[in-house]
Design a protein around this motif. Sequence first.
Motif, short mmCIF file in Angstrom:
data_model
loop_
_atom_site.label_atom_id
_atom_site.label_comp_id
_atom_site.label_asym_id
_atom_site.label_seq_id
_atom_site.Cartn_x
_atom_site.Cartn_y
_atom_site.Cartn_z
N SER A 1 52.29 41.12 113.34
CA SER A 1 52.14 42.25 114.25
C SER A 1 53.51 42.74 114.72
CB SER A 1 51.30 41.84 115.46
OG SER A 1 51.30 42.85 116.45
N GLN A 2 53.59 44.03 114.97
CA GLN A 2 54.84 44.61 115.43
C GLN A 2 54.96 44.62 116.95
OE1 GLN A 2 57.37 45.59 113.36
NE2 GLN A 2 56.08 44.71 111.76
N HIS A 3 53.82 44.52 117.65
CA HIS A 3 53.89 44.69 119.10
C HIS A 3 53.14 43.62 119.90
CE1 HIS A 3 49.87 46.34 118.33
NE2 HIS A 3 49.62 46.13 119.60
N THR A 4 52.24 42.85 119.26
CA THR A 4 51.42 41.89 120.00
C THR A 4 52.30 40.83 120.68
OG1 THR A 4 49.62 42.16 118.42
CG2 THR A 4 49.53 40.24 119.86
N ALA A 5 52.07 40.62 121.98
CA ALA A 5 52.75 39.57 122.73
C ALA A 5 51.91 38.29 122.67
CB ALA A 5 52.98 40.00 124.17
N VAL A 6 52.58 37.15 122.69
CA VAL A 6 51.90 35.86 122.61
C VAL A 6 52.32 35.00 123.79
CG1 VAL A 6 51.74 33.69 121.32
CG2 VAL A 6 51.67 35.87 120.10
N THR A 7 51.33 34.42 124.46
CA THR A 7 51.58 33.47 125.54
C THR A 7 50.97 32.13 125.15
OG1 THR A 7 51.67 35.11 127.31
CG2 THR A 7 51.09 32.87 127.94
N LEU A 8 51.78 31.07 125.22
CA LEU A 8 51.33 29.71 124.94
C LEU A 8 51.42 28.89 126.21
CD1 LEU A 8 50.62 27.26 123.11
CD2 LEU A 8 53.07 27.04 122.65
N ILE A 9 50.29 28.32 126.62
CA ILE A 9 50.25 27.39 127.74
C ILE A 9 49.86 26.03 127.18
CG2 ILE A 9 49.25 26.86 130.00
CD1 ILE A 9 48.62 29.83 130.32
N TYR A 10 50.78 25.09 127.21
CA TYR A 10 50.63 23.83 126.48
C TYR A 10 50.64 22.67 127.48
CZ TYR A 10 51.80 20.29 122.89
OH TYR A 10 51.81 19.19 122.05
N SER A 11 49.52 21.94 127.54
CA SER A 11 49.38 20.81 128.46
C SER A 11 49.70 19.50 127.74
CB SER A 11 47.96 20.75 129.02
OG SER A 11 47.66 21.92 129.77
N SER A 12 50.58 18.71 128.32
CA SER A 12 50.95 17.40 127.78
C SER A 12 51.04 16.40 128.92
CB SER A 12 52.31 17.48 127.05
OG SER A 12 52.31 18.48 126.06
N ARG A 13 50.99 15.13 128.58
CA ARG A 13 51.12 14.11 129.62
C ARG A 13 52.55 14.01 130.12
NH1 ARG A 13 48.85 8.36 128.93
NH2 ARG A 13 50.26 8.38 127.13
#
Length: 350
Positions: A135-147
Motif C-alpha cells: 500500500s502507498q498510504h495505509t498506516a500500521v499500528t502494532l501493539i505487542y504484549s510480552s512478559r
Amino acid sequence: MSSQIWSTAAIIPETGSAVTIVFNTNGYPFEYKPGQFINITLEINGAPVTRSYSLSSLPGEDARPSVTVKKIKGGLMSSYIVDNASLIQHWQVTGPWGSFTPAPGTYHKDHVVLLAGGSGITPLFSIARSVINASQHTAVTLIYSSRTKEEIIFREAIEEWATRHQGRVNVYHAISQPGDNDVTHPAVIKGRINKLVARKLIKSIVGDAINAAHYFLCGPAELMKMHKDMLEAQQVQDDNIYMEWFAPGQEADHDPLPGNMQEVLLHFFEQSNLLEVHPGKSILAAALEEKIPLPYSCKSGTCGRCAARLTSGKVNMTGNYALRKPDLEAGLILLCQSYPVTDDVTVEID
C-alpha cells in the motif's frame, strides 16, 4: 497436498526461548500468503508428531520461507525444536494452509491495527510488512504484549522496520513484568494491557475512524478475547476483525451433545460414505476411524482445514475459531467440532 521434505538453511535465535528456522525447500515450488501456516512433522521419541506453525517470513521479500517457534511449557514439539533446532536437518512439511491473511480491501484502508501477544507476533509481523509494502498510504499500528523486554520476538527487526517507515508505522510494547532498569519510553506500556488502555491507545492514533480500520489479533486466548470485546464495544463490525487462535481457551457453554448414534452421509470428492457417528465423537473422528483421508490439522477448530459444507440436517458445532460470518452463511462447518443432532445430516467436501 502431499508432504515435502525441506532442509535447514539457517537457525536464528530470537529470544532465550524462541528460534527462527529458515528452510531450503530443495527445489519444491512454494507459494504462500502472509499469515498462513504450515504443518511440520518430526519423529520424537520414536513416534511422528505434527504441529502447525505460522510462517514468519514474507513472500516476495524474504528469499526463503521460515517459521518462528517459541518453547511452550509442556509443549512436546516446541520444546524439541527449540532445544534441537541446530541438529534437525530435514523437516516433513505440508501446506500452506489458513485464511488468516489480509483481504484485498485491507491494502486500501487508511489504518490497519495489529494486536499481538507472545508468539502471536509471528504471523502478524509478516502481515504488517505486507501491508506497508503493498500500500502507498495505509498506516500500521502494532501493539505487542510480552512478559518482559527480553521476550519480545523480532525486537530489533521491528524497531528497524518502524524506523525505516517512520510516519506510517506506530509500534507500542506492553510489558506485563517490566524490570526496574527498563527504560521509560512513551511507546512502552508498563504493566498488563487492559481494555481501557488498548481503547485509548487505538483511539489516539486512529481517531474517529476506529470502526473503519482492519484489526488482526493473534496471541494468548484471554488476550485475544479481551481485545475482541474491546473492539465490539466500539461497534467495530466482525468483518473488520481477523483472528488467529493458536490455543483456544475454555469454550463457552453450548447445546448438549447428542446421546444417540447418528448416521452421516459424507461426500468426499467423488466418493460417498455413510458414517456411524457415536455419542461423543465428532464427524471428523468418525471419518478417520473409517480410514477416510479427510484433510485436517489442529482438531481444535482453529485452522479451518476440515471445513465442509452442510447440505442437510443439523449439527452442533461446539467451537469455531476459523470460519468467518460469510463462511457460516454459506453453510460451512468444521468437522472436528461438529456433532450430528439429526439423522439426516449430509456434508460435502470438494
